[in-house]
Design an enzyme around this catalytic site. Structure first.
Site, PDB file in Angstrom:
ATOM      1  N   SER A   1      39.859  43.068  43.642  1.00 21.38           N
ATOM      2  CA  SER A   1      39.910  44.511  43.605  1.00 21.38           C
ATOM      3  C   SER A   1      39.592  45.189  44.937  1.00 21.38           C
ATOM      4  CB  SER A   1      38.938  45.029  42.545  1.00 21.38           C
ATOM      5  OG  SER A   1      37.605  44.707  42.883  1.00 21.38           O
TER       6      SER A   1
ATOM      7  N   LYS B   1      33.828  50.071  50.319  1.00 18.70           N
ATOM      8  CA  LYS B   1      34.601  50.091  49.055  1.00 18.70           C
ATOM      9  C   LYS B   1      34.098  51.243  48.180  1.00 18.70           C
ATOM     10  CE  LYS B   1      35.926  46.986  45.232  1.00 18.70           C
ATOM     11  NZ  LYS B   1      35.687  45.672  44.598  1.00 18.70           N
TER      12      LYS B   1
ATOM     13  N   SER C   1      36.832  39.329  43.858  1.00 16.41           N
ATOM     14  CA  SER C   1      37.347  40.564  44.466  1.00 16.41           C
ATOM     15  C   SER C   1      37.113  40.745  45.955  1.00 16.41           C
ATOM     16  CB  SER C   1      36.785  41.772  43.734  1.00 16.41           C
ATOM     17  OG  SER C   1      37.546  42.003  42.584  1.00 16.41           O
TER      18      SER C   1
HETATM   19  N1  GLN Z   1      40.170  40.079  39.196  1.00 21.60           N
HETATM   20  C1  GLN Z   1      38.967  39.877  38.446  1.00 21.60           C
HETATM   21  C2  GLN Z   1      38.903  40.913  37.349  1.00 21.60           C
HETATM   22  O1  GLN Z   1      39.827  41.605  37.193  1.00 21.60           O
HETATM   23  C3  GLN Z   1      37.774  39.970  39.349  1.00 21.60           C
HETATM   24  C4  GLN Z   1      37.508  41.340  39.793  1.00 21.60           C
HETATM   25  C5  GLN Z   1      36.294  41.438  40.669  1.00 21.60           C
HETATM   26  O2  GLN Z   1      35.859  40.468  41.260  1.00 21.60           O
HETATM   27  N2  GLN Z   1      35.725  42.634  40.713  1.00 21.60           N
HETATM   28  O3  GLN Z   1      37.954  41.044  36.643  1.00 21.60           O
END
Ligand code: GLN
Length: 486
Positions: free
Chosen positions: A155, A80, A179
């Site tokens: 994400s 990532k 994410s």
């Molecule tokens: N979707 C959540 C956010 O927008 C979690 C994102 C993540 O786990 N990095 O913060």
């Protein structure tokens, strides 16, 4: 040589590599070809490191002659783009870091290199890991291989989509509030968020430091165990990494579920949840029961509804502090203006996307004098209550099982203009980060051809229990064998 090289798991590929029926260069080439064929539809990669990968594969082939060659030698992995890779651009899918080439490797990358895995590229993501659909990437949108009109989740959407689409054998993601697990669920792959502190965060670009963890996305549970063996452990460069010894995670596979106590927290079957998802997960829990687990269908974790609010105070607060470093002076994009203040303002104005700015504003507001006690401090108190509630549950149960997300993958564009709707896609995963617990998402069914993920949660450092349950379930079902038609 099998013709489905881009569908192999780590353990299947390892067997072929060890017996010399396949070389790592051949395997890597097969993946690079697959990438060039499907990337125009999926868009999972920010960078394809083809030259580096082929060089690493050549070295791996020499090492494979050695009897002791480990399971990751010569296996392609996608990282990532929030995880630093020495000499390879690391963008966080943000304009502000678009041309950043880190001078060092994250600990997890160092570890994968030490295992001689082959780094095949960097994965697209929501900018700075803020989002649930990968639509917040400042670079481009990634598509779900099961339906190109839908999001892959986020994400870590690039990581999950690439594993599902046969563009890498496995991938690394990061998980602050879901994410890894949510995109794993949306793409029908396995994704584990380890216990906070289990894996070093050194070299992971910080979003919310008390919540972030790195973890694997793989094609099956055995692969997840293999990658955890490589990633887990104390790191003196991350003071929040835990000194706990690292077990061999493959030892807990193929175990019997008799006597395992599983709780089903009713608050996770939230109002507004898609009926097919709730049904599929209940059927999957029934399967755990048939495998010998003792199920308590009536568990209650009453603080669950507050987790979303707590998360959206704590995560933006930490983010606003962590993102203060992007000022156009130290590194990254820099807007040249006559005055220092103007330069700083314009750097952040043009460098950050809308969601990142929204988080910075929420965070600075929550932390500001006069509001700190009402928001941040209160959120920390509720965080303790949530954690305690889980501690109590784990006195009675070995694991808790829930859906990973309330819906199947949604359409591109469907929620992007409605942040609150988007935030709701993580209701089932956020509480786990708030409490620092480990949790996995595994394939558990489909609704109209779209994937459904099941989440298994355990107490801190309970990764073995999670893997044991996940493996037993997976081996008694066929979901993980389905591949998207792409
Ligand atoms: N979707 C959540 C956010 O927008 C979690 C994102 C993540 O786990 N990095 O913060």
């Amino acid at each position: 040589m099998p013709d489905n090289l881009t569908e192999l798991t780590i353990h299947e590929a390892h067997k072929l590599l060890k017996s010399r029926q396949l070389s790592s260069v051949e395997l890597t080439r097969a993946y690079l070809e697959r990438i060039s064929r499907v990337e125009s539809e999926i868009h999972a990669f920010v960078t394809v490191t083809d030259e580096l990968a082929l060089k690493q594969a050549e070295v791996a082939d020499c090492l494979l002659a050695d009897d002791g060659a480990g399971p990751l030698v010569g296996i392609p992995v996608l990282i990532k783009d929030v995880i630093c890779t020495r000499g390879v651009r690391t963008t966080c899918s943000s304009r502000i870091l678009e041309n950043l080439v880190p001078p060092y490797d994250a600990t997890v990358v160092e570890k994968l290199k030490a295992c001689q895995a082959v780094i095949i590229g960097k994965a697209n993501m929501d900018e700075f890991a803020m989002g649930s659909s990968t639509e917040n990437s400042a670079l481009f949108i990634t598509r779900n291989p099961w339906d190109l009109g839908r999001v892959p989740g986020g994400s870590s959407g690039g990581s999950a989509a690439a594993v599902a689409a046969g563009e890498t054998v496995f991938a690394l993601g990061s998980d602050t509030g879901g994410s890894i697990r949510q995109p794993a669920g949306f793409c029908s792959v396995v994704g584990l968020k380890p216990t906070y502190g289990r894996v070093s965060r050194y070299g992971l670009v910080a979003f919310a430091s008390s919540l972030d963890q790195i973890g694997p996305l793989t094609r099956d549970v055995a692969d997840c165990a293999l990658v955890m063996n490589a990633l887990a452990g104390y790191d003196r460069r991350d003071s929040t990494s835990a000194p706990q010894p690292v077990p061999d995670y493959t030892q807990c596979l193929n175990a019997d579920l008799r006597g395992i106590r599983v709780g089903v927290p009713k608050e996770y079957f939230v109002e507004g949840m898609q009926a097919e998802v709730a049904t599929a997960i209940k059927v999957a829990i029934g399967q755990l029961e048939r495998l010998g687990a003792e199920i308590d269908w009536e568990v209650s974790l009453p603080h669950t509804p507050y987790a979303l609010a707590v998360y959206y105070i704590i995560a933006p607060s930490e983010a606003s502090a962590n993102l203060a470093r992007y000022d156009g002076v130290k590194y990254g994009f820099s807007y040249q203006a006559p005055s220092m203040w103007e330069s700083m303002e314009k750097t952040r104005q043009y460098g950050f996307g809308a969601e990142v700015k929204r988080r910075i504003m929420l965070g600075t507001y929550a932390l500001s004098a006069g509001y700190y006690d009402a928001y941040y401090l209160k959120a920390q108190k509720v965080r303790t209550l949530i954690r305690r509630e889980f501690d109590q549950a784990f006195e009675k149960y070995d694991a808790l099982v829930t859906p990973t997300s309330p819906t199947v993958p949604f359409r591109i564009g469907e929620k992007v203009d409605d942040p609150l709707q988007m935030y709701l896609s993580d209701v089932c995963t956020l509480p786990i980060n708030i409490a620092g617990l480990p949790a996995i998402s595994i394939p558990a069914g489909f609704a109209d051809g779209l994937p459904i993920g099941m989440q298994i949660i355990s107490k801190p450092f309970g990764e073995e229990t999670i893997l044991k349950i996940a493996h037993a379930y997976e081996q008694s079902t066929e979901w993980h064998k389905r591949r998207p038609n792409i």
